[in-house]
Design an enzyme around this catalytic site. Structure first.
Site, PDB file in Angstrom:
ATOM      1  N   HIS A 156      72.177   8.117  45.988  1.00 46.94           N
ATOM      2  CA  HIS A 156      72.711   7.356  47.295  1.00 46.94           C
ATOM      3  C   HIS A 156      71.248   7.402  48.269  1.00 46.94           C
ATOM      4  O   HIS A 156      71.662   7.287  49.311  1.00 46.94           O
ATOM      5  CB  HIS A 156      73.691   8.150  48.145  1.00 46.94           C
ATOM      6  CG  HIS A 156      75.002   8.688  47.093  1.00 46.94           C
ATOM      7  ND1 HIS A 156      76.080   7.763  46.568  1.00 46.94           N
ATOM      8  CD2 HIS A 156      75.181   9.557  46.538  1.00 46.94           C
ATOM      9  CE1 HIS A 156      76.924   8.378  45.885  1.00 46.94           C
ATOM     10  NE2 HIS A 156      76.261   9.454  45.593  1.00 46.94           N
ATOM     11  N   SER A 277      48.579  -8.968  57.802  1.00 43.93           N
ATOM     12  CA  SER A 277      49.739  -9.844  58.700  1.00 43.93           C
ATOM     13  C   SER A 277      48.859 -10.831  59.504  1.00 43.93           C
ATOM     14  O   SER A 277      47.719 -10.399  59.993  1.00 43.93           O
ATOM     15  CB  SER A 277      50.548  -8.952  59.651  1.00 43.93           C
ATOM     16  OG  SER A 277      50.976  -9.610  60.653  1.00 43.93           O
ATOM     17  N   LYS A 283      48.992  -4.122  59.748  1.00 41.71           N
ATOM     18  CA  LYS A 283      49.653  -4.197  58.526  1.00 41.71           C
ATOM     19  C   LYS A 283      49.067  -4.265  57.287  1.00 41.71           C
ATOM     20  O   LYS A 283      48.031  -4.860  57.218  1.00 41.71           O
ATOM     21  CB  LYS A 283      50.643  -5.345  59.041  1.00 41.71           C
ATOM     22  CG  LYS A 283      51.395  -5.370  59.703  1.00 41.71           C
ATOM     23  CD  LYS A 283      52.780  -4.567  59.017  1.00 41.71           C
ATOM     24  CE  LYS A 283      54.082  -5.068  59.638  1.00 41.71           C
ATOM     25  NZ  LYS A 283      55.025  -5.755  58.747  1.00 41.71           N
ATOM     26  N   GLU A 290      57.068  -6.984  46.577  1.00 39.72           N
ATOM     27  CA  GLU A 290      58.063  -7.809  46.861  1.00 39.72           C
ATOM     28  C   GLU A 290      58.433  -9.191  46.237  1.00 39.72           C
ATOM     29  O   GLU A 290      59.587  -9.239  45.761  1.00 39.72           O
ATOM     30  CB  GLU A 290      57.819  -8.103  48.527  1.00 39.72           C
ATOM     31  CG  GLU A 290      57.864  -6.771  49.295  1.00 39.72           C
ATOM     32  CD  GLU A 290      57.542  -7.280  50.831  1.00 39.72           C
ATOM     33  OE1 GLU A 290      58.040  -6.596  51.681  1.00 39.72           O
ATOM     34  OE2 GLU A 290      56.749  -7.951  51.162  1.00 39.72           O
TER      35      GLU A 290
END
Ligand code: ARG
Length: 463
Positions: A156, A277, A283, A290
Site C-alpha cells: 500500500h 525545467s 529541476k 515518465e
C-alpha cells in the site's frame, strides 16, 4: 496510380478512394520480406516446373537487383504504388518483361501479405527478446552488487518489512524473464508458413508448400488455407506480450520516479537521462521514466485496436485486416525504444544505500520481527501483534524507533522483552532471518541469484 488490377473496370478508381485504399506509406517496411518471400515462391515454381528454369533465373536476378538498388538508394519505393507488392511486381516486370508477370502464378496478395507480415513480426519478436535479455543482465548486475543494501519493502506504499535492493530487483528479473518465455511461446506457435494458400482456397497449381516453408525457415506450412490468409492471432499475441512488457516497465518507472523524488532520494538518475525545467533552475526531471510510463497507453491501444478490427470479420481475407500494420509497427517501435532507453537509464542510475537503510530503520519495518520475538518467548502471535501495535503507537508519540527504547520501557509493554531483543530486531537480522526460498535472507538470495545466472547462460535467445 499504379495498380495490379483493372481488367474488369470500365473507369478509374476515384483519387480519394485510391489514396484511402493504398497502404504503400506504411507497408513499404515489408520490402525485404516481400523480396524474400517472392524469391522462395519463384524458386518453388521453378522446381515444380510451373515456370521454366530460365524464367526462374530472370526472376531471381531481377528481385535481387531491385533489392540491391533500393538498399543502395539507386531506386526509391514510390508512393504512387498501391502497396509494396505492387511496387515489387511492377518494377520486376519493367526490368524483365513477361517473365516478371509470371511471378504471381499460384499466389495472391492475401497469402503474400500474410507471409510478409509474419516474416517481419518474427524478426521483431527476436529483437524484443534480445532487448529483454540486455535488460535482465543489467538487473542481475545490480542484484549481485546489492545483496546487503537494506531498504524498506512496501505494501500500500506504506513501509512494511525490511528487504534488500537485490531482492526488490529480483522481482523485476522474474517479470522480464516471463516476458521472454511468452515471446518464445509465441514464436513457436507463429512459425508456420501461409504461402501457397492463394486467395483463400489454395491453387490448382502443383505448389510445394513444404519446400517454401523450409526455404523461409518455418517449422511447416500452416494447415488450412483459409486460416492462412485470415489469421492474425500471432500479432494479437505479440501485442499482448508487448503490452505486458510495457506494464512491467511502467511499474518499474513509477518506482524509479518515486525513488528519484526529493522525498525518497533512494536513487539518482544520471544527467544524461534527465531533463531540466525552462523556469525552475533547480529541476532535474525523470522524463525518460515518465515517457516510458506514458507510452504504455499506446501499446495497449494497439492491442485493443487489432482485437476490435478482427472481432467481426467473416472468413477469409477482408480489407479491414490492412489495419493490422500501422498500430503494430508503432507498438513494436515503441517497445524497442522504451526497452533500450530504460536499460540505459538503469545502467547509469546511482543508488543511495544510506538513504534506503535510513528509511528502513525509521518506518517500524521491524514491527513484525518484534512480534515474532515475543512469539519465540511463548506469547501467542495474536497477543504479540497487539502488544507491538501498542508499542508502535507509543513510539510514534515519542518520535522514536522500537529499538531506540530502553529495556525498561519495553518491559512496561511486556516483561518477556529481554536484552536480546535489540539483536533480534536489528535491520540486518530481520533480513537475514528471512530464509524461506525466494526471500531476501542472504542464503536464499544467493540461491536466487545463482538461478538467474544459470537462466541467462542457458537462454541465449530465440533459435
Ligand atoms: N495491403 C493489403 C493488406 O495490407 C494487402 C493485401 C491485399 N489483398 C487484397 N485482396 N486487396 O492487407
Amino acid at each position: 496510380m499504379a495498380q495490379l488490377w483493372g481488367g474488369r473496370f470500365t473507369k478509374d478508381t476515384s483519387e480519394a478512394v485510391y489514396d484511402f485504399n493504398a497502404s504503400i506509406k506504411f507497408d513499404k517496411r515489408l520490402f525485404e520480406q516481400d523480396i524474400e518471400g517472392s524469391l522462395a515462391h519463384a524458386a518453388m515454381l521453378c522446381r515444380q516446373g510451373i515456370i521454366t528454369a530460365e524464367e526462374g533465373k530472370l526472376i531471381e536476378e531481377g528481385l535481387k537487383g531491385i533489392r540491391d538498388d533500393v538498399e543502395n538508394k539507386r531506386l526509391e519505393i514510390g508512393m504512387q504504388y498501391e502497396d509494396i507488392h505492387s511496387f515489387v511486381e511492377t518494377e520486376l516486370t519493367r526490368r524483365i518483361l513477361d517473365a516478371g508477370k509470371k511471378l504471381h502464378t499460384g499466389r495472391s496478395r492475401n497469402d503474400q501479405v500474410a507471409l510478409d507480415m509474419r516474416l517481419y513480426t518474427r524478426e521483431r519478436v527476436r529483437e524484443t527478446d534480445r532487448l529483454l535479455k540486455e535488460l535482465l543482465k543489467v538487473i542481475l548486475d545490480i542484484m549481485r552488487e546489492n545483496t546487503d543494501t537494506f531498504m524498506p519493502g512496501f505494501t500500500h506504499l506504506q513501509k512494511a518489512q525490511p528487504t534488500t535492493l537485490a531482492h526488490h530487483f529480483g522481482a523485476y528479473f522474474e517479470m522480464f524473464k516471463r516476458d521472454r518465455q511468452r515471446l518464445s511461446d509465441i514464436y513457436a506457435r507463429m512459425n508456420f508458413c501461409p504461402l501457397g494458400a492463394g486467395a483463400l482456397a489454395g491453387t490448382t497449381y502443383p505448389l510445394d508448400r513444404e519446400y517454401t516453408a523450409k526455404l523461409l525457415g518455418f517449422t511447416a506450412p500452416a494447415a488450412n488455407s483459409m486460416d492462412c490468409v485470415s489469421d492474425r492471432d500471432y500479432l494479437i499475441e505479440f501485442l499482448s506480450a508487448l503490452s505486458i512488457v510495457m506494464m512491467h516497465l511502467s511499474r518499474f518507472c513509477e518506482e524509479i520516479i518515486l525513488w528519484n523524488s526529493n522525498e525518497y532520494r533512494f536513487v539518482e538518475i544520471d544527467d544524461a537521462y534527465s531533463t531540466g525545467s525552462s523556469i525552475m533552475p533547480q529541476k532535474k526531471n525523470p522524463d525518460v521514466a515518465e515517457l516510458v510510463r506514458g507510452k504504455t497507453g499506446r501499446v495497449y491501444g494497439a492491442l485493443m485496436s487489432l482485437l476490435t478490427t478482427m472481432k467481426g470479420l467473416p472468413l477469409a481475407y477482408n480489407k479491414d485486416m490492412q489495419e493490422d500494420k500501422e498500430v503494430s509497427f508503432d507498438a513494436m517501435d515503441t517497445v524497442r525504444d522504451c526497452l533500450s532507453l530504460f536499460t540505459g537509464m538503469l545502467r547509469t542510475m546511482k543508488f543511495c544505500p544510506q538513504r534506503m537503510e535510513q528509511s528502513a530503520l525509521c518506518g517500524f519495518t521491524n514491527a513484525t520481527d518484534a512480534a515474532d520475538y515475543l512469539v519465540g518467548k511463548g506469547v501467542p502471535f495474536r497477543d504479540a501483534h497487539g502488544i507491538v501495535g501498542r508499542l508502535v503507537l507509543y513510539c510514534i508519540e515519542k518520535d522514536m524507533a522500537i529499538d531506540e527504547l530502553s529495556l525498561e520501557e519495553l518491559k512496561t509493554f511486556d516483561d518477556r522483552f529481554d536484552v536480546d531483543v535489540y539483536q533480534a530486531i536489528s535491520l540486518k537480522n530481520c533480513v537475514e532471518k528471512r530464509v524461506t526460498a525466494g526471500g531476501p535472507g542472504s542464503e536464499a538470495m544467493k540461491a536466487e541469484i545463482e538461478q538467474c545466472i544459470v537462466y541467462l547462460e542457458q537462454n541465449k535467445g530465440i533459435e
